[in-house]
Design a protein around this motif. Sequence first.
Motif: not given
Lengths: 119, 529
Positions: B228, B231-232, B236-239, B276, B279, B286-287, B289
């Motif tokens: 988290r 990524a921040k 970037k957005k990461v699940d 994002p 992507r 945009e998120t 994985k």
Amino acid sequence: MTKILLADDSAFMRKILTNILTKKGYTDLIEAVDGEETVAAYTREKPDLVLLDIVMKKKYGTEALKDIMQMDPNAKIIMVSAVGQEKVIEEAIQLGAKGFVVKPFKEEEVLSKVKEVLG
Amino acid sequence: MADDMSEYKELYLKEAEELLQSLNSSLLEFEKNPTREDLIKEMARCAHTLKSNSSSMGFEKLAELSHSMEDGLLMLQESGIEASDEIIDLLFECFDYLEVSVDKVSTGEEEPDNTDLLKKLEVLKSTDIKKRSKEESGVKLAERPQTIRRLRSIKVDIKILDKLVDLVGELLTATMRFQNLNSTYKIKEFDKIINQLNMLTEDIQYEVTEARMIPVGQVFNRFPRMVRDLAKRENKKVDFTIEGSDIQLDRTVLDQIGEPLIHLLRNSIDHGIESPEERIKAGKPETGKIHLRASREKNAVIIEVIDDGAGFDEDKIKEIAIKKGVITEEEAKTIPKKQLLDIPFLPTFSTSDKVTKVSGRGVGLDVVKTKIDELNGSLKMETEKSKGTRFILGLPHTLAIIKCLLTYVGEERYALPIIDISRIVNIEESRMQHIEGNEVFILDGEDIPLIRLRDVFNLPRKKDRKLTVIITERTQEKNGIAVDGIIGEQELMIKSVTKTLKKIKGIAGATILGDGQPAMVLDINGLLA
């Protein structure tokens, strides 16, 4: 060499402080684990600086602060405590503490305060 | 846990235990004498110290609860009244929470939820403590906790477990020697005892190995927060998802995979997952994985880091590999994908042009590779441009004692870890082909490269018509290793070897055989490198 007294009832805290200080060359360190021991160690060792916890066994850090200041009005003492209320900080400064670091602290906070007080 | 605090964790836990002990005995005493101020003061001190230590460690829930408990105790002290049963019950509940939480964080698990308990404390503190009697109970309390618990587990220093493994290894060797001796003297009465000894040794070995097993979750569960934060930082957005946290690994192995996994995750966040905007432009959600998965495979544990990011660009790998002199332009045209994807694991290789705070300048994958090799594990990568990357880590689930296939070459015996072996075949010399300087044979329609241990150890080749070949398989890659013959399967205790021997590629360690003679344990990855 600068002699520093670390007064804290927690071995964990003393270890963290020891590591922070030794890294910067402050290697002459002594420890005390309660208020009474702190006053005794101060009398015996006359350290250049004390890092003093507040909530400790036997005698609170604030009490120890009073005793030490009475004995040596030039004592350099920094309170290091998780008790962070304004009231307590003000009281400690009034009693003669030269600084106050609130736990949990960052390495730099401790070091800059130590430098500042040692001058 | 807060950054860089892991070195203090042991001390933190030791002190937390002492504080809880003091808290517990004070509380038990206080129940009998609910007016004793010295006990309240001592409990408040314990809660206070636990609070400040926990917050330093980054254990926020523990800190929060001990803080609230300390406040409650100080209010009680100020009020000077006799504590009601309700208050004492609540204090016990707090103690239980703290004890369980410390236990959880000691094994790297999450701290349990504290909201209900905090609420109860707040309710109690907001009402005038003096007015509260036993009858008017505004707070529903949990059952009185048992203050004596049956011990189901105890803490054992890891050094003792290491020593136990050593001893079991010695026992294995001694048993084997006994058995060997008796195959010479053939004393019938001994056979039964030897059998029994064998079985007992096996049992002990199993139990000792089990005792060292720890779920990978202990290392995994520090990652969500880290992913988290990283990524921040990278915008970037990461699940991020985790699977197989309960898979167990030997403590020694587990201790050493944290760093390599961090490197791989960082790599995925930094170089894998796109921004994002990128992507969306590429028609992806945009998120991004990232999936971390552990699973069991025969004697190995597989850990995968899978992302749906940009993947490695094969042309770019080639370009850089040529620039750095790893391969020539000619070679680049024909290099198989499998070999090409090994290049990013070489030192000082990076396909990313930018230098970031997260994974730096390409220092990373080679470090991971080195570490995994040291553990006698394997590391592979699968990647597809703009689809994503999958790193596959194969790890032995224990290090010290492993099942080996004992073989001989000339007068020496060599052990090969069974984990790597899929089968043993006899193959006629005439079936060997030469492709690009490598010896290869076809087995079940697959090209399998051959390594002759006689060549490796500079012994003259034998003139046999047939070769004994051990087929090794690791992360779907097969190889053949030719030996003179097979002796059999044995549990062997691997002793590490001196630096000089370590420099010889292909040697993982040494062991003492049943007849007291040493044998080398081969490192298949090293042989192939």
